[in-house]
Design an enzyme around this catalytic site. Structure first.
Site, PDB file in Angstrom:
ATOM      1  N   ILE A 109       0.864  -1.180   0.000  1.00 47.23           N
ATOM      2  CA  ILE A 109       0.000   0.000   0.000  1.00 47.23           C
ATOM      3  C   ILE A 109       0.900   1.228   0.000  1.00 47.23           C
ATOM      4  CG2 ILE A 109      -0.200  -0.051   2.539  1.00 47.23           C
ATOM      5  CD1 ILE A 109      -3.036   1.105   2.203  1.00 47.23           C
ATOM      6  N   VAL A 140       4.536  -0.972   3.256  1.00 47.19           N
ATOM      7  CA  VAL A 140       4.133   0.391   2.930  1.00 47.19           C
ATOM      8  C   VAL A 140       5.102   0.914   1.879  1.00 47.19           C
ATOM      9  CG1 VAL A 140       3.701   2.717   3.799  1.00 47.19           C
ATOM     10  CG2 VAL A 140       3.218   0.736   5.254  1.00 47.19           C
ATOM     11  N   LYS A 141       4.559   1.371   0.755  1.00 48.82           N
ATOM     12  CA  LYS A 141       5.402   1.846  -0.337  1.00 48.82           C
ATOM     13  C   LYS A 141       5.797   3.304  -0.116  1.00 48.82           C
ATOM     14  CE  LYS A 141       4.679   0.373  -4.629  1.00 48.82           C
ATOM     15  NZ  LYS A 141       3.991   0.086  -5.914  1.00 48.82           N
ATOM     16  N   VAL A 142       7.090   3.548  -0.199  1.00 44.95           N
ATOM     17  CA  VAL A 142       7.654   4.889  -0.043  1.00 44.95           C
ATOM     18  C   VAL A 142       8.510   5.178  -1.273  1.00 44.95           C
ATOM     19  CG1 VAL A 142       9.264   6.310   1.300  1.00 44.95           C
ATOM     20  CG2 VAL A 142       7.652   4.789   2.471  1.00 44.95           C
TER      21      VAL A 142
END
Length: 382
Positions: A109, A140-142
């Site tokens: 996400i 978690v996509k960064v």
């Protein structure tokens, strides 16, 4: 019965993930069938994928109507829809996560793309999404921007699983790997376990050829001689694979080095390389080009729908990631000799990626705002 090429990739140390998410697929059993039949072991999502899924279908209309009735504003409507899909997907992949002891079975996400240049905003958004989804097998996509690097290290030091996205340059990839090691070292100093911390570095592939080929093709008509023309023609379709193979070489160097080995003694796992943007965009090239050429241990290939179906049908799996490294170096040398600056090119792609995701995110919010207006009108609510 012939062997499924997708499943063969698993035996070679490469995970197959699905670069697509849509509620209908989650609820119809389609994703479960990909897990059971094709060995798919994860899902990646991004604002562009959600824009197509939500704005391009009526799958979410009843949920949107309910959220409007509850008084949610537009950004929270999107987040609620997104979180529900990510939780559903994470639950479908939880058996994979458990069976692999946390090595695989992840669903990604992404933080709001508007935060790509905002370190503190990224940290806050990632913490909130991690807490809200509340599943151990999410990433978690960064974005791997300069501003994202300190956020990545900080979030990993808090035990949050991170998928670093929009990586194009080998130099930036190395910085991302160092941020991963830095985050793990902070965990060690805090006396916290490392054995369930997961991270992947999403290295984008096909977009590099799209842009580089444009530069190469522009130079062919003005080639000084037949030899230069032949060399330019040879370069077409070569840069993306060369760049990825050299990035993998850097991965091997970093994760066989003393800094990581010290962490491995405390239970750390490598930050796997994930090949993203692996759908072939140029019809001159094989539709499995960016899968067949990048197979190797500790890698993931996240495939869009068409690529996954093509590979199932006629993929040719073999461990090839370390092949032709001499050629990869030669490609980079030729580009430099032709005045094509790979560093400038990859920076341009990073900027374009941030802009594209932001545009699709804003487009999605606009579509949701219109649905919100419709469902808020007196005629609609009767």
């Amino acid at each position: 019965m012939s062997t499924n090429p997708l499943r063969v990739l698993n035996t070679m140390g490469q995970s197959v993930w699905f670069d697509y998410i849509r509620r209908r697929d989650l609820l119809s059993g389609h994703i479960k069938s990909l897990i059971d039949n094709d060995g798919v072991s994860g899902i990646t999502s991004n604002p562009s994928i959600f824009e197509k899924a939500i704005a391009g279908s009526n799958d979410y209309d009843e949920s949107i109507r309910k959220l409007v009735e509850e008084g949610e504003d537009t950004p929270l409507i999107f987040e609620s829809l997104e979180v529900e899909d990510i939780r559903t997907a994470a639950d479908l992949f939880r058996p994979t996560y458990d069976a692999t002891e946390g090595r695989d079975g992840f669903v990604s996400i992404e933080v709001a793309p508007t935060l790509a240049r905002d370190t503190q905003g990224t940290i806050a958004d990632a913490r909130r999404l991690w807490s809200k989804v509340d599943r151990p097998n999410i990433l978690v996509k960064v974005p791997g921007t300069a501003e994202g690097l300190p956020a990545i290290e900080q979030l990993l030091s808090e035990g949050i699983n991170i998928n670093i996205t929009l990586l194009f340059a080998i130099e930036r990839y190395e910085e991302v790997a160092m941020a991963y090691l830095g985050g793990l070292e902070k965990l060690v100093r805090a006396g916290k376990p490392l054995n369930r911390i997961a991270s992947v570095a999403s290295f984008f592939v096909s977009r590099i050829d799209v842009l580089t080929d444009q530069y190469v093709e522009d130079r062919i008509p003005t080639a000084k001689n037949a030899e230069e023309k032949k060399r330019l023609e040879w370069l077409e379709g070569k840069t993306a694979i060369a760049n990825a193979r050299l990035a993998y070489l850097k991965f091997k160097e970093i994760f066989s080095g003393p800094r990581f080995q010290a962490l491995a003694k405390n239970g750390a796992r490598v930050q796997r390389m994930l090949w993203a943007s692996t759908g072939t965009k140029n019809p001159k090239y094989s539709d499995t080009l960016y899968i067949d050429t990048l197979i190797g241990p500790d890698t993931i290939n996240t495939m869009p729908v068409a690529s996954l179906e093509a590979y199932r049908d006629h993929g040719n799996p073999a461990t090839r990631i370390a092949e032709n490294l001499g050629e990869a170096h030669e490609v980079m040398r030729f580009l430099a000799e032709e005045g094509i600056d790979i560093a400038a090119l990859t920076k341009k792609l990073e900027d374009q990626g941030v802009e594209s995701f932001t545009k699709d995110y804003q487009k999605l919010l606009t579509a949701l705002a219109e649905k919100r207006r419709q469902y808020s009108s007196p005629l609609t609510s009767r």
